[in-house]
Scaffold this motif. Structure first.
Motif, PDB file in Angstrom:
ATOM      1  N   TRP A  55       0.817  -1.213   0.000  1.00  0.00           N
ATOM      2  CA  TRP A  55       0.000   0.000   0.000  1.00  0.00           C
ATOM      3  C   TRP A  55       0.851   1.265   0.000  1.00  0.00           C
ATOM      4  O   TRP A  55       0.406   2.313  -0.475  1.00  0.00           O
ATOM      5  N   ASN A  56       2.042   1.173   0.539  1.00  0.00           N
ATOM      6  CA  ASN A  56       2.868   2.374   0.673  1.00  0.00           C
ATOM      7  C   ASN A  56       3.272   2.960  -0.677  1.00  0.00           C
ATOM      8  O   ASN A  56       3.624   4.133  -0.760  1.00  0.00           O
ATOM      9  N   GLY A  57       3.213   2.160  -1.713  1.00  0.00           N
ATOM     10  CA  GLY A  57       3.480   2.690  -3.041  1.00  0.00           C
ATOM     11  C   GLY A  57       2.386   3.589  -3.564  1.00  0.00           C
ATOM     12  O   GLY A  57       2.598   4.369  -4.490  1.00  0.00           O
ATOM     13  N   ARG A  58       1.210   3.495  -2.946  1.00  0.00           N
ATOM     14  CA  ARG A  58       0.058   4.299  -3.391  1.00  0.00           C
ATOM     15  C   ARG A  58      -0.266   5.442  -2.438  1.00  0.00           C
ATOM     16  O   ARG A  58      -0.671   6.519  -2.873  1.00  0.00           O
ATOM     17  N   ILE A  59      -0.131   5.196  -1.141  1.00  0.00           N
ATOM     18  CA  ILE A  59      -0.390   6.241  -0.162  1.00  0.00           C
ATOM     19  C   ILE A  59       0.760   6.264   0.839  1.00  0.00           C
ATOM     20  O   ILE A  59       1.404   5.248   1.089  1.00  0.00           O
ATOM     21  N   ASN A  60       1.003   7.419   1.407  1.00  0.00           N
ATOM     22  CA  ASN A  60       2.156   7.599   2.287  1.00  0.00           C
ATOM     23  C   ASN A  60       1.807   7.152   3.703  1.00  0.00           C
ATOM     24  O   ASN A  60       1.376   7.947   4.531  1.00  0.00           O
ATOM     25  N   ARG A 114      11.972   5.709   3.122  1.00  0.00           N
ATOM     26  CA  ARG A 114      13.278   5.372   3.694  1.00  0.00           C
ATOM     27  C   ARG A 114      13.157   4.611   5.013  1.00  0.00           C
ATOM     28  O   ARG A 114      14.145   4.059   5.504  1.00  0.00           O
ATOM     29  N   ASP A 115      11.941   4.582   5.590  1.00  0.00           N
ATOM     30  CA  ASP A 115      11.720   3.826   6.823  1.00  0.00           C
ATOM     31  C   ASP A 115      11.396   2.357   6.566  1.00  0.00           C
ATOM     32  O   ASP A 115      11.455   1.548   7.501  1.00  0.00           O
TER      33      ASP A 115
END
Length: 212
Positions: A32-37, A42-43
């Motif tokens: 999901w992190n590729g779509r929403i922050n 870097r974490d």
């Protein structure tokens, strides 16, 4: 595949079932992190140390069977991690509808009991809970103003705070009385876990002079 690891500070390793859930959660978050922050890109290589283990510290501080509300849950920290590690009935309050959608999907896939409330904290309406949590959300005076709306009379707050914790406590003392316990973070040398109970607003002298 992401694999959890023991906390270098000596915290006991998760059980096999919790380890499975945390592995799965981390995979879902990474997708999901590729779509929403949800977390800083870097974490992601440090997801265990900076986010999961930090949140997991709260699990041992929560009595069995309580109802818990997590304010500003974001990527699931600490509320969804706590839900995986305890039998608490957890309500996650998150105003960002995309993050709320992530929380619903992650909770479903890891198989935890969690209710997602996609509203601003000041507008959320939930039944009173015994524990309110928050991490990296707001300064303490603001957190207390929000949290006391949700707390049962015998409830308490668990807040993960950083190096400015004493300044925040001093600022909050102008408007709040509370019983304070400080626990050192096992994952952050500058971090503190605040356990706050018996929370009530200060009645200032000008209010007393004005009468009831």
């Amino acid at each position: 595949m992401f694999h959890v690891k023991p906390n270098p500070a000596g915290e006991a390793a998760p059980s096999p079932e919790l380890r499975r859930r945390l592995d799965l959660f981390a995979e879902i978050l990474t997708r999901w992190n590729g779509r929403i922050n949800l977390v800083s890109p870097r974490d992601l290589p440090h997801l265990w140390d900076r986010h999961i283990a930090d949140s997991l510290q709260l699990a041992s501080l929560i009595p069995p069977g309580v109802r818990l509300a997590d304010m500003g849950s974001g990527g699931g920290f600490p509320g969804l991690i706590v839900a995986m590690a305890t039998d608490a009935d957890v309500t996650l309050i998150e105003s960002d509808v995309r993050k709320a959608a992530f929380l619903r999907e992650a909770a479903r896939l890891v198989g935890v009991r969690a209710t997602i409330v996609a509203q601003r904290i000041e507008r959320a309406d939930i039944a009173p809970v015994q524990v309110v949590t928050a991490r990296a959300l707001a300064a303490l005076p603001q957190l207390l103003g929000w949290a006391t709306r949700f707390l049962a009379p015998d409830g308490f707050c668990l807040f993960l705070k950083g190096r400015n914790v004493e300044d925040e406590l001093t600022s909050a003392a102008a408007d709040w009385h509370m019983a304070i316990s400080r626990l050192p973070s096992r994952t952050n040398a500058d971090g503190t876990i605040l356990r706050l109970g018996d929370i009530r607003r200060v009645r200032h002298s000008e209010e007393r002079a004005a009468g009831p």
